[in-house]
Scaffold this active site. Sequence first.
Site, PDB file in Angstrom:
ATOM      1  N   GLY A  98       7.025  -2.463  -3.127  1.00 13.99           N
ATOM      2  CA  GLY A  98       6.448  -1.123  -3.104  1.00 13.99           C
ATOM      3  C   GLY A  98       7.016  -0.226  -4.178  1.00 13.99           C
TER       4      GLY A  98
ATOM      5  N   PRO B 289       0.843  -1.203   0.000  1.00 15.62           N
ATOM      6  CG  PRO B 289       0.069  -0.986   2.196  1.00 15.62           C
ATOM      7  CD  PRO B 289       0.824  -1.916   1.293  1.00 15.62           C
ATOM      8  CG  MET B 290       3.536   2.187  -2.031  1.00 19.39           C
ATOM      9  SD  MET B 290       4.622   2.017  -3.469  1.00 19.39           S
ATOM     10  CE  MET B 290       3.539   1.121  -4.604  1.00 19.39           C
TER      11      MET B 290
ATOM     12  CG  ASP C  79      16.342  -2.160   0.231  1.00 15.88           C
ATOM     13  OD1 ASP C  79      15.649  -1.125   0.142  1.00 15.88           O
ATOM     14  OD2 ASP C  79      17.320  -2.256   1.002  1.00 15.88           O
TER      15      ASP C  79
ATOM     16  CB  CYS D  15       2.772   4.949   7.709  1.00 18.14           C
ATOM     17  SG  CYS D  15       2.990   6.510   6.823  1.00 18.14           S
TER      18      CYS D  15
END
Length: 329
Positions: free
Chosen positions: A228, A18-19, A206, A102
């Site tokens: 992500g 989720p971004m 990463d 977050c």
Amino acid sequence: MVKIGNIELGDFPLLLAPMEDVSDPPFRAVCKENGADLMYTEFISSEGLIRDAAKSVQKLDIFEYERPVGIQLFGSDIETMGSCSEIASKVNPDLIDINYGCPVKNVACRGAGAALLQDIPKMVKMTEAVVKSTHLPVTVKTRLGWDESTKNVQEVAERLQDIGIQALSVHGRTRVQMYKGSADWTLIAKIKDNPRITIPIFGNGDVDTPEKAVEYRDRFGVDGIMIGRATIGNPWIFNEIKHYMKTGEKLTPPTLAERVEVCRRHLEFSIRWKGPVAGVFEMRRHYTNYFRGLENFKPFRMRLVEGMSFEELDGILNEVVHEFSEPVC
């Protein structure tokens, strides 16, 4: 077979992280078409959902072609998070996810997101409230800890499993690190090696190439990988990783025409979701990423950003193919 509740995800699922301002329905659509096994909404503020704020409510939009898809919630108040879990469950996602990872200031400094890593008892109570408020599987995304001296994710994994979560995704950095330095997956591997842990454990951080995905799978023993930032402008990374895992060979990178076609599909989904004006506007942030690496692309990018209709933008995208494609001998 990796399962979250009754949701079957295959032998080694690849998850879209989720971004905020990225993983909206149009972006999720092109990621699904390119191999994502499980996706999440942008994180949704529990306070905004309770107030019926338009932006938070719109983030509840999910579509059948996305499934399985989870709605991710964040907040600082236990009761509010429980209530929001009930609201989110009514739109019929496949699962509810809680954001304890977050790191940005306007989330963490309000006692939400990664801030809960400083108060594990509250995190446990909040998670329990969400679990009790929904009939859906509940999952959690978090980090290694708040800082180097409080890497408490192993304790978090045990305690949250004990009160009912059905999968855990861990980003291999602390909150203080933000997105700097290299992600450390060694603690993620220790969670997976813990005989008490029976839920799926997904690693995050990463992974930006098929080779690294295979390396991290083999070194750290996770059940799947969440990706992500490496998906931005590059949604085909899911299929590239799957092909490499299956064959040991790398897929040929997408041609410019193929990149343009995915960008066009993204634009079509954006307009379908938000309409001909807002849909065009929302797409503007993505053009740079889709065409990263093209020399002298700036004039075309400016035209794409200034374009006002699908027809106009479609014409510019066709020009991009004509201008930058290699000539065929």
